[in-house]
Write a protein that holds these residues in place. Structure first.
Motif, short mmCIF file in Angstrom:
data_model
loop_
_atom_site.label_atom_id
_atom_site.label_comp_id
_atom_site.label_asym_id
_atom_site.label_seq_id
_atom_site.Cartn_x
_atom_site.Cartn_y
_atom_site.Cartn_z
N LYS A 1 0.96 -1.10 0.07
CA LYS A 1 0.02 -0.11 0.00
C LYS A 1 0.96 1.28 0.22
CE LYS A 1 -3.41 -0.09 2.86
NZ LYS A 1 -4.17 -0.18 4.25
N GLU A 2 1.78 1.10 0.84
CA GLU A 2 2.72 2.29 0.74
C GLU A 2 3.63 2.59 -0.52
OE1 GLU A 2 2.32 1.04 5.22
OE2 GLU A 2 2.46 0.09 3.20
N HIS B 1 1.09 3.86 -3.02
CA HIS B 1 1.20 5.64 -2.93
C HIS B 1 2.12 6.32 -3.44
CE1 HIS B 1 0.10 9.32 -0.93
NE2 HIS B 1 1.23 9.30 -0.45
N LYS C 1 2.04 6.79 -6.99
CA LYS C 1 0.92 7.76 -7.41
C LYS C 1 1.70 8.94 -7.16
CE LYS C 1 -3.15 4.89 -6.93
NZ LYS C 1 -4.42 4.85 -5.81
#
Length: 101
Positions: A16-17, A20, A23
């Motif tokens: 998830k990190e 991010h 992105k």
């Protein structure tokens, strides 16, 4: 035209990190004149390998982007985010010249 290919070894528990992080970088690369082709996260197979690709019109423009990124506050924040979350274990960068019809 030159395409930068990044192969990351990531911490699979911090997917998830890392997503991010990706992105964050897509609009930054484009702001500096590149065309980002996306980040590619693990799906089947190895759970700790991710990829990214982006293109610049020339290697000289890519080098200018790299130099400017070292001075840009948003880029510096992205570098710090990766360090603080430790989502990236290592990476390697290669360059390719695309062939079209």
């Amino acid at each position: 035209m030159i395409t930068c290919y990044l192969r990351y070894i990531i911490d699979p528990f911090k997917l998830k990190e890392f997503e991010h992080y990706g992105k964050i970088w897509i609009p930054l690369v484009e702001r500096f004149g590149g065309k980002h082709h996306g980040y590619f996260l693990p799906s089947e197979g190895a759970n700790n390998v991710a990829l990214a690709m982006f293109t610049f019109p020339s290697f000289a423009l890519y080098e200018a982007y790299r130099a400017k990124s070292l001075e840009d506050s948003e880029c510096q924040a992205a570098f710090r985010y990766a360090e603080e979350t430790r989502c990236i274990v290592s990476y390697e960068r290669s360059f390719f010249r695309p062939v079209f019809d």
